[in-house]
Write a protein that holds these residues in place. Structure first.
Motif, short mmCIF file in Angstrom:
data_model
loop_
_atom_site.label_atom_id
_atom_site.label_comp_id
_atom_site.label_asym_id
_atom_site.label_seq_id
_atom_site.Cartn_x
_atom_site.Cartn_y
_atom_site.Cartn_z
N UNK A 1 0.82 -1.17 0.00
CA UNK A 1 0.00 0.00 0.00
C UNK A 1 0.88 1.26 0.00
N UNK A 2 0.45 2.27 -0.72
CA UNK A 2 1.21 3.52 -0.82
C UNK A 2 0.79 4.44 0.31
N UNK A 3 1.79 4.95 1.04
CA UNK A 3 1.48 5.87 2.12
C UNK A 3 1.08 7.22 1.55
N UNK A 4 0.49 8.04 2.41
CA UNK A 4 0.04 9.37 1.99
C UNK A 4 1.23 10.23 1.55
N UNK A 5 2.36 10.11 2.27
CA UNK A 5 3.55 10.90 1.95
C UNK A 5 4.13 10.48 0.60
N UNK A 6 4.18 9.20 0.31
CA UNK A 6 4.69 8.72 -0.98
C UNK A 6 3.81 9.21 -2.12
N UNK A 7 2.49 9.21 -1.90
CA UNK A 7 1.55 9.69 -2.91
C UNK A 7 1.75 11.17 -3.20
N UNK A 8 1.99 11.95 -2.14
CA UNK A 8 2.23 13.38 -2.32
C UNK A 8 3.55 13.62 -3.03
N UNK A 9 4.56 12.80 -2.72
CA UNK A 9 5.86 12.93 -3.38
C UNK A 9 5.74 12.63 -4.86
N UNK A 10 4.99 11.58 -5.21
CA UNK A 10 4.79 11.23 -6.61
C UNK A 10 4.05 12.35 -7.34
N UNK A 11 3.07 12.95 -6.69
CA UNK A 11 2.33 14.05 -7.29
C UNK A 11 3.24 15.26 -7.51
N UNK A 12 4.08 15.52 -6.52
CA UNK A 12 5.01 16.65 -6.63
C UNK A 12 6.01 16.43 -7.77
N UNK A 13 6.52 15.22 -7.90
CA UNK A 13 7.45 14.90 -8.98
C UNK A 13 6.77 15.09 -10.34
N UNK A 14 5.54 14.66 -10.44
CA UNK A 14 4.79 14.83 -11.69
C UNK A 14 4.61 16.30 -12.02
N UNK A 15 4.27 17.11 -11.02
CA UNK A 15 4.10 18.54 -11.24
C UNK A 15 5.40 19.22 -11.66
N UNK A 16 6.52 18.81 -11.05
CA UNK A 16 7.82 19.38 -11.41
C UNK A 16 8.18 19.00 -12.84
N UNK A 17 7.92 17.77 -13.24
CA UNK A 17 8.19 17.33 -14.61
C UNK A 17 7.35 18.13 -15.61
N UNK A 18 6.08 18.35 -15.28
CA UNK A 18 5.22 19.14 -16.17
C UNK A 18 5.70 20.58 -16.26
N UNK A 19 6.16 21.13 -15.15
CA UNK A 19 6.70 22.49 -15.14
C UNK A 19 7.96 22.58 -16.00
N UNK A 20 8.83 21.57 -15.91
CA UNK A 20 10.05 21.57 -16.71
C UNK A 20 9.73 21.53 -18.21
N UNK A 21 8.74 20.75 -18.59
CA UNK A 21 8.32 20.68 -20.00
C UNK A 21 7.76 22.03 -20.45
N UNK A 22 6.97 22.67 -19.59
CA UNK A 22 6.40 23.97 -19.94
C UNK A 22 7.49 25.02 -20.10
N UNK A 23 8.48 25.01 -19.22
CA UNK A 23 9.59 25.97 -19.31
C UNK A 23 10.39 25.74 -20.58
#
Length: 99
Positions: free
Chosen positions: A1-23
């Motif tokens: 099972x994925x903990x809440x903190x791991x889920x937030x980390x994965x979401x944050x990584x996804x957002x950073x990747x999307x930001x890098x593509x936009x930049x």
């Protein structure tokens, strides 16, 4: 099972990747005619050393602009240097055989 903190980390990584593509996509849209090249960047474009470009600017031998005290070259300045160095053969010169 994925903990809440791991889920937030994965979401944050996804957002950073999307930001890098936009930049990256925004950086690709910069008009090269509006870019002011540093002497080092201009030297790469001209196939010369940075020192050659700086000395030519200081001697007022090539066109440039200044942003504050920093010398910069536009794409038009770089094209001028390339075209000014062109030497065409004179119509009376003899053709030489290829070596």
């Amino acid at each position: 099972m994925i903990s809440k903190q791991e889920g937030m980390t994965a979401t944050l990584v996804t957002l950073v990747e999307r930001l890098a593509v936009a930049i990256d996509s925004l950086a690709a849209q910069v008009d090269p005619e509006l870019k002011a090249y540093t002497p080092a960047e201009a030297a790469k474009q001209l196939g010369k050393t940075e020192n050659w470009v700086i000395e030519a600017i200081q001697a007022e031998q090539i066109p440039h602009t200044r942003i504050g005290k920093s010398p910069r070259m536009t794409a038009a300045h770089i094209r001028w240097v390339l075209q000014d160095g062109e030497r065409l053969p004179n119509k009376y010169s003899k053709l030489r055989a290829a070596a």
